[in-house]
Structures are given as structure tokens and as C-alpha cells.
Design a protein around this motif. Sequence first.
Motif, PDB file in Angstrom:
ATOM      1  N   UNK A   1       0.858  -1.180   0.000  1.00  0.00           N
ATOM      2  CA  UNK A   1       0.000   0.000   0.000  1.00  0.00           C
ATOM      3  C   UNK A   1       0.894   1.230   0.000  1.00  0.00           C
ATOM      4  N   UNK A   2       0.720   2.110  -0.993  1.00  0.00           N
ATOM      5  CA  UNK A   2       1.566   3.299  -1.118  1.00  0.00           C
ATOM      6  C   UNK A   2       1.560   4.145   0.133  1.00  0.00           C
ATOM      7  N   UNK A   3       2.744   4.576   0.516  1.00  0.00           N
ATOM      8  CA  UNK A   3       2.911   5.367   1.739  1.00  0.00           C
ATOM      9  C   UNK A   3       2.275   6.754   1.562  1.00  0.00           C
ATOM     10  N   UNK A   4       1.513   7.198   2.569  1.00  0.00           N
ATOM     11  CA  UNK A   4       0.893   8.525   2.494  1.00  0.00           C
ATOM     12  C   UNK A   4       1.941   9.637   2.304  1.00  0.00           C
ATOM     13  N   UNK A   5       1.519  10.681   1.629  1.00  0.00           N
ATOM     14  CA  UNK A   5       2.339  11.880   1.391  1.00  0.00           C
ATOM     15  C   UNK A   5       3.540  11.593   0.478  1.00  0.00           C
ATOM     16  N   UNK A   6       3.454  10.552  -0.340  1.00  0.00           N
ATOM     17  CA  UNK A   6       4.475  10.281  -1.354  1.00  0.00           C
ATOM     18  C   UNK A   6       3.764  10.178  -2.700  1.00  0.00           C
ATOM     19  N   UNK A   7       4.532  10.040  -3.772  1.00  0.00           N
ATOM     20  CA  UNK A   7       3.926   9.849  -5.094  1.00  0.00           C
ATOM     21  C   UNK A   7       3.139   8.540  -5.186  1.00  0.00           C
TER      22      UNK A   7
ATOM     23  N   UNK B   1      11.296 -11.412  -8.701  1.00  0.00           N
ATOM     24  CA  UNK B   1      10.220 -10.512  -8.274  1.00  0.00           C
ATOM     25  C   UNK B   1       9.545  -9.949  -9.520  1.00  0.00           C
ATOM     26  N   UNK B   2       8.239  -9.774  -9.440  1.00  0.00           N
ATOM     27  CA  UNK B   2       7.521  -9.194 -10.566  1.00  0.00           C
ATOM     28  C   UNK B   2       6.330  -8.408 -10.039  1.00  0.00           C
ATOM     29  N   UNK B   3       6.211  -7.160 -10.508  1.00  0.00           N
ATOM     30  CA  UNK B   3       5.040  -6.349 -10.187  1.00  0.00           C
ATOM     31  C   UNK B   3       3.913  -6.811 -11.096  1.00  0.00           C
ATOM     32  N   UNK B   4       2.827  -7.261 -10.496  1.00  0.00           N
ATOM     33  CA  UNK B   4       1.665  -7.656 -11.285  1.00  0.00           C
ATOM     34  C   UNK B   4       0.809  -6.440 -11.609  1.00  0.00           C
ATOM     35  N   UNK B   5       0.973  -5.389 -10.825  1.00  0.00           N
ATOM     36  CA  UNK B   5       0.301  -4.117 -11.071  1.00  0.00           C
ATOM     37  C   UNK B   5       1.184  -3.323 -12.031  1.00  0.00           C
ATOM     38  N   UNK B   6       0.594  -2.827 -13.123  1.00  0.00           N
ATOM     39  CA  UNK B   6       1.351  -2.028 -14.094  1.00  0.00           C
ATOM     40  C   UNK B   6       1.905  -0.800 -13.392  1.00  0.00           C
ATOM     41  N   UNK B   7       3.195  -0.528 -13.610  1.00  0.00           N
ATOM     42  CA  UNK B   7       3.860   0.536 -12.862  1.00  0.00           C
ATOM     43  C   UNK B   7       4.789   1.326 -13.780  1.00  0.00           C
ATOM     44  N   UNK B   8       4.735   2.660 -13.689  1.00  0.00           N
ATOM     45  CA  UNK B   8       5.664   3.515 -14.432  1.00  0.00           C
ATOM     46  C   UNK B   8       6.677   4.033 -13.415  1.00  0.00           C
ATOM     47  N   UNK B   9       7.877   3.463 -13.448  1.00  0.00           N
ATOM     48  CA  UNK B   9       8.894   3.799 -12.456  1.00  0.00           C
ATOM     49  C   UNK B   9      10.259   3.499 -13.056  1.00  0.00           C
ATOM     50  N   UNK B  10      11.250   4.350 -12.751  1.00  0.00           N
ATOM     51  CA  UNK B  10      12.583   4.155 -13.346  1.00  0.00           C
ATOM     52  C   UNK B  10      13.284   2.895 -12.850  1.00  0.00           C
ATOM     53  N   UNK B  11      12.854   2.321 -11.731  1.00  0.00           N
ATOM     54  CA  UNK B  11      13.474   1.106 -11.199  1.00  0.00           C
ATOM     55  C   UNK B  11      12.643  -0.154 -11.466  1.00  0.00           C
TER      56      UNK B  11
ATOM     57  N   UNK C   1      12.345   0.047  -0.865  1.00  0.00           N
ATOM     58  CA  UNK C   1      13.282   1.177  -0.926  1.00  0.00           C
ATOM     59  C   UNK C   1      13.457   1.663  -2.360  1.00  0.00           C
ATOM     60  N   UNK C   2      13.586   0.745  -3.302  1.00  0.00           N
ATOM     61  CA  UNK C   2      13.739   1.129  -4.706  1.00  0.00           C
ATOM     62  C   UNK C   2      12.515   1.906  -5.185  1.00  0.00           C
ATOM     63  N   UNK C   3      11.336   1.496  -4.729  1.00  0.00           N
ATOM     64  CA  UNK C   3      10.084   2.166  -5.103  1.00  0.00           C
ATOM     65  C   UNK C   3       9.976   3.559  -4.501  1.00  0.00           C
ATOM     66  N   UNK C   4      10.322   3.662  -3.216  1.00  0.00           N
ATOM     67  CA  UNK C   4      10.068   4.890  -2.463  1.00  0.00           C
ATOM     68  C   UNK C   4      11.212   5.890  -2.482  1.00  0.00           C
ATOM     69  N   UNK C   5      12.377   5.507  -2.949  1.00  0.00           N
ATOM     70  CA  UNK C   5      13.563   6.363  -2.871  1.00  0.00           C
ATOM     71  C   UNK C   5      13.267   7.763  -3.416  1.00  0.00           C
ATOM     72  N   UNK C   6      13.454   8.753  -2.565  1.00  0.00           N
ATOM     73  CA  UNK C   6      13.115  10.138  -2.908  1.00  0.00           C
ATOM     74  C   UNK C   6      14.107  10.770  -3.891  1.00  0.00           C
TER      75      UNK C   6
ATOM     76  N   UNK D   1       6.471  12.410 -12.869  1.00  0.00           N
ATOM     77  CA  UNK D   1       5.595  12.372 -11.692  1.00  0.00           C
ATOM     78  C   UNK D   1       4.129  12.195 -12.101  1.00  0.00           C
ATOM     79  N   UNK D   2       3.737  12.840 -13.191  1.00  0.00           N
ATOM     80  CA  UNK D   2       2.359  12.728 -13.673  1.00  0.00           C
ATOM     81  C   UNK D   2       2.070  11.273 -14.094  1.00  0.00           C
ATOM     82  N   UNK D   3       3.004  10.678 -14.843  1.00  0.00           N
ATOM     83  CA  UNK D   3       2.809   9.287 -15.289  1.00  0.00           C
ATOM     84  C   UNK D   3       2.837   8.313 -14.113  1.00  0.00           C
ATOM     85  N   UNK D   4       3.690   8.582 -13.144  1.00  0.00           N
ATOM     86  CA  UNK D   4       3.729   7.740 -11.946  1.00  0.00           C
ATOM     87  C   UNK D   4       2.407   7.832 -11.197  1.00  0.00           C
ATOM     88  N   UNK D   5       1.894   9.059 -11.012  1.00  0.00           N
ATOM     89  CA  UNK D   5       0.615   9.237 -10.303  1.00  0.00           C
ATOM     90  C   UNK D   5      -0.529   8.542 -11.057  1.00  0.00           C
TER      91      UNK D   5
END
Length: 157
Positions: A46-52, A75-85, A111-116, A145-149
Amino acid sequence: KMESTVAANLQRQYDQVVEAYKRDKNVTLDIELVDKNPFVWAITYFGRPMTNLDGGLFRIKLLFSPRFPEEHPRARFETQMFHHRIATDGTPCYTARRAEDVKSHIEAIIEALEEEEPPYDPRTLVNPEAAKLYWGSSDDKKMYNRKLRRAVQRSME
């Protein structure tokens, strides 16, 4: 015989990881074994509050080999994700601190997902389009950021 030893190790680690994340109020995860199989873990992050990632719901599958820990889990994200990592096929790029510790793999993925402000490292860029936007101009970064959101919003549909 080795496979049953690995299965017992993974089952024990599963029980420990589930308990650890129940107590950890900083990260919200749901972890379960697929069909009670210790070699296949389903993680809902579950995405952390106050982050992208705020409001997102991401499904990640961890597949373990009978040769774990010599062979890293897939590891594999089953949810489609736009992220550089995260590659377009859902494969995350991460480095676990301790290969034999499943919790270390899960923490590294988060950490790879949330790294600021990650340092630029060409070895970690598995999604060329996202990386180009992330490390591009300020307008590129806004587009990233728009595509990630949008990916986060789609994760809830």
C-alpha cells in the motif's frame, strides 16, 4: 531433501516476515503464500501517504527457486507501474542487503520504489522512458511524476 529444507526455511521466514510487518507501522504490506506454497509469495504493498505512491495498491509476486538463497528470488510487479526502477514487464531492479534473508529482499524492493532522491546509476535504469524523464529537465520530471501518479491511480481501479 534439499528442496524440503529450503521449503522449511522459506516457511519459517514467511512466518517471521508476516509478524515483523504486523508490528511495523511505517510500511503497510499484506503478504500471503500462493496456494500455501512457500516458494510463491504474493505481496500487496500500500503506497505510503504523502508520497507519489500515496493511495496506490501494488501486487508483487516473489518466486523462489529450490536453490534459494544461492539463486535470488524472481520478483515481478503484477500491477502495471511507471517507475525508473521497474521494467515495463514488471521486474524491479533492487539490491538486497542479505541474499539469504527474504525480508531484506522485500525491504530493498520497497526502498527502490520509495527512494526520494536516488543517485544516478545507469545499472539501475531498467525502464528507459521513465529514467529519461526522471533525470531529464524539470518539465521531464513533472511528466515523470504525472505518469507515476496515473499508474498509482490505475492501481486502485
